[in-house]
Design a protein around this motif. Structure first.
Motif, PDB file in Angstrom:
ATOM      1  N   PRO A  78      -8.035  46.211  37.048  1.00 51.77           N
ATOM      2  CA  PRO A  78      -8.460  46.809  38.328  1.00 51.77           C
ATOM      3  C   PRO A  78      -9.981  46.801  38.459  1.00 51.77           C
ATOM      4  O   PRO A  78     -10.711  46.936  37.465  1.00 51.77           O
ATOM      5  CB  PRO A  78      -7.916  48.236  38.232  1.00 51.77           C
ATOM      6  N   MET A  83      -6.021  39.961  53.491  1.00 54.05           N
ATOM      7  CA  MET A  83      -6.225  39.218  52.236  1.00 54.05           C
ATOM      8  C   MET A  83      -7.393  38.258  52.386  1.00 54.05           C
ATOM      9  O   MET A  83      -7.524  37.576  53.399  1.00 54.05           O
ATOM     10  CB  MET A  83      -4.942  38.435  51.900  1.00 54.05           C
ATOM     11  N   TYR A  96     -13.094  40.707  46.250  1.00 50.86           N
ATOM     12  CA  TYR A  96     -11.936  41.464  46.714  1.00 50.86           C
ATOM     13  C   TYR A  96     -11.415  42.327  45.584  1.00 50.86           C
ATOM     14  O   TYR A  96     -11.610  42.022  44.402  1.00 50.86           O
ATOM     15  CB  TYR A  96     -10.826  40.533  47.227  1.00 50.86           C
ATOM     16  N   ASP A  97     -10.763  43.405  45.944  1.00 50.43           N
ATOM     17  CA  ASP A  97     -10.161  44.296  44.965  1.00 50.43           C
ATOM     18  C   ASP A  97      -8.980  43.582  44.321  1.00 50.43           C
ATOM     19  O   ASP A  97      -8.094  43.067  45.021  1.00 50.43           O
ATOM     20  CB  ASP A  97      -9.712  45.590  45.639  1.00 50.43           C
ATOM     21  N   THR A  98      -8.936  43.553  42.995  1.00 45.36           N
ATOM     22  CA  THR A  98      -7.893  42.804  42.305  1.00 45.36           C
ATOM     23  C   THR A  98      -6.516  43.430  42.441  1.00 45.36           C
ATOM     24  O   THR A  98      -5.506  42.771  42.190  1.00 45.36           O
ATOM     25  CB  THR A  98      -8.236  42.675  40.806  1.00 45.36           C
ATOM     26  N   VAL A  99      -6.443  44.693  42.829  1.00 44.42           N
ATOM     27  CA  VAL A  99      -5.157  45.386  42.972  1.00 44.42           C
ATOM     28  C   VAL A  99      -4.637  45.312  44.405  1.00 44.42           C
ATOM     29  O   VAL A  99      -3.469  45.024  44.642  1.00 44.42           O
ATOM     30  CB  VAL A  99      -5.270  46.859  42.530  1.00 44.42           C
ATOM     31  N   THR A 100      -5.518  45.543  45.379  1.00 41.53           N
ATOM     32  CA  THR A 100      -5.094  45.591  46.777  1.00 41.53           C
ATOM     33  C   THR A 100      -5.357  44.295  47.537  1.00 41.53           C
ATOM     34  O   THR A 100      -4.743  44.047  48.568  1.00 41.53           O
ATOM     35  CB  THR A 100      -5.818  46.732  47.511  1.00 41.53           C
ATOM     36  N   GLY A 101      -6.278  43.469  47.040  1.00 43.41           N
ATOM     37  CA  GLY A 101      -6.667  42.259  47.756  1.00 43.41           C
ATOM     38  C   GLY A 101      -7.653  42.522  48.874  1.00 43.41           C
ATOM     39  O   GLY A 101      -8.076  41.593  49.567  1.00 43.41           O
ATOM     40  N   LYS A 102      -8.048  43.774  49.069  1.00 41.45           N
ATOM     41  CA  LYS A 102      -8.969  44.128  50.144  1.00 41.45           C
ATOM     42  C   LYS A 102     -10.375  43.619  49.849  1.00 41.45           C
ATOM     43  O   LYS A 102     -10.870  43.739  48.734  1.00 41.45           O
ATOM     44  CB  LYS A 102      -9.000  45.645  50.331  1.00 41.45           C
ATOM     45  N   ILE A 122      -2.778  38.717  43.235  1.00 40.66           N
ATOM     46  CA  ILE A 122      -2.234  39.754  44.104  1.00 40.66           C
ATOM     47  C   ILE A 122      -1.331  39.164  45.187  1.00 40.66           C
ATOM     48  O   ILE A 122      -0.423  39.829  45.698  1.00 40.66           O
ATOM     49  CB  ILE A 122      -3.368  40.590  44.750  1.00 40.66           C
ATOM     50  N   SER A 158     -12.914  54.753  41.437  1.00 39.00           N
ATOM     51  CA  SER A 158     -13.722  53.992  42.378  1.00 39.00           C
ATOM     52  C   SER A 158     -15.178  54.140  41.953  1.00 39.00           C
ATOM     53  O   SER A 158     -15.453  54.421  40.777  1.00 39.00           O
ATOM     54  CB  SER A 158     -13.507  54.503  43.808  1.00 39.00           C
TER      55      SER A 158
END
Length: 313
Positions: free
Chosen positions: A87, A1, A155-161, A67, A116
């Motif tokens: 997303p 995160m 960061y990706d709003t769905v995964t937090g990556k 997230i 993606s």
């Protein structure tokens, strides 16, 4: 995160953090504008100002990205305030449409594929009439911005990556990519980066989301300078960008175009029974109209004046 408050060797100073908490219309701090934190005490009621010592408890930041919040809290915020985070791949597709209209061609920065995107690795080309400088100066706004995923995509709003700088898809990310590709000296880079920040706007109701959005924009600046020059910005540069962010990313009730709870007294004020009607605190105060800043004409103005075309966003 992704960590929001700290990046690399940078610890946000109290002075800098207070700029991120500042509301330009009321000349006070932004307020919580959410009931998520009231269990912590009176200082956390929706109308109360967010302060560093309240949000940093035992060196832990209470304001975390959606997230990272509990699922029940996510659902409650969606039900109460309509908070739904888009997303990143959808943000990208919509941002691509904006650039397609500006450039007059498709897939300038990337090509969408299978929820993606595939980044265009070539230097972005501009025409004689539409230069990279005009692109940097073109104004953009994200309404009800939450954590500002349309502006910056750390960061990706769905995964937090975490998303690498080269792969980012936000409207400001794209401007910074163009600046990185077209400047050499640090002075030139900072001049145009400053103009890029002056050209993007966004508003949000809930104070914790607004603070995260402001932090995301500030850390995007830090990360891009490190990416371009191999070192982090100095305090003066950070303060310049933070001041712009505090003007351009503001707290607003979109229905009234005023600062949330600005007409209400503090929870800590002595109340009488007459102050309570239908379980809501009432006041004779007028709500404070939200203000933004026109960096080209160097003047502040009420946001609602945009309806009269005073600032072309």
């Amino acid at each position: 995160m992704i960590r929001i408050i700290k990046h690399g060797n940078i610890d946000i100073s109290e002075k800098l953090f207070n700029v991120l908490l500042f509301d330009r219309a009321t000349r006070k701090n932004i307020c919580w504008a959410t009931e998520h934190y009231i269990s912590y005490g009176p200082g956390y009621y929706p109308q109360e100002p967010i302060k560093k010592d309240l949000i940093m408890r035992e060196n832990e930041n209470l304001a975390v990205p959606r997230i990272a919040k509990d699922i029940k809290e996510q659902l409650k915020r969606t039900k109460d305030k309509g908070e739904v985070f888009t997303p990143s791949w959808i943000c990208n597709e919509q941002n691509n449409l904006i650039d397609e209209a500006w450039f007059g061609r498709k897939n300038v920065f990337n090509q969408s594929k299978n929820n993606s995107w595939i980044t265009n690795k070539k230097v972005i080309c501009f025409s004689e009439n539409k230069t990279w400088r005009k692109y940097v100066d073109s104004k953009r706004i994200e309404i009800s911005c939450g954590e500002a995923p349309y502006l910056v995509s750390r960061y990706d709003t769905v995964t937090g990556k975490a998303i690498p700088i080269e792969e980012r898809i936000g409207l400001l990310d794209r401007k910074l990519r163009v600046i990185n590709e077209n400047t050499v000296s640090e002075n030139d880079w900072f001049f145009w980066t400053k103009r890029a920040y002056e050209s993007i706007y966004g508003y949000e109701y809930q104070g914790d989301s607004l603070l995260i959005a402001r932090e995301n924009l500030l850390y995007t600046f830090i990360e891009n300078m490190n990416y371009k020059f191999g070192h982090e910005p100095n305090e003066r540069q950070l303060m310049i960008i933070a001041k712009i962010i505090s003007w351009n990313i503001w707290q607003m009730d979109a229905i009234t175009m005023s600062v949330p709870y600005s007409e209400r007294p503090s929870q800590n004020k002595q109340m009488t029974i007459f102050d309570f009607i239908e379980e809501k605190v009432t006041s004779n105060k007028e709500p404070v109209p939200c203000k933004i800043y026109d960096w080209r004409s160097k003047r502040s103005l009420e946001f609602k004046s945009l309806l009269n075309g005073e600032l072309n966003l």
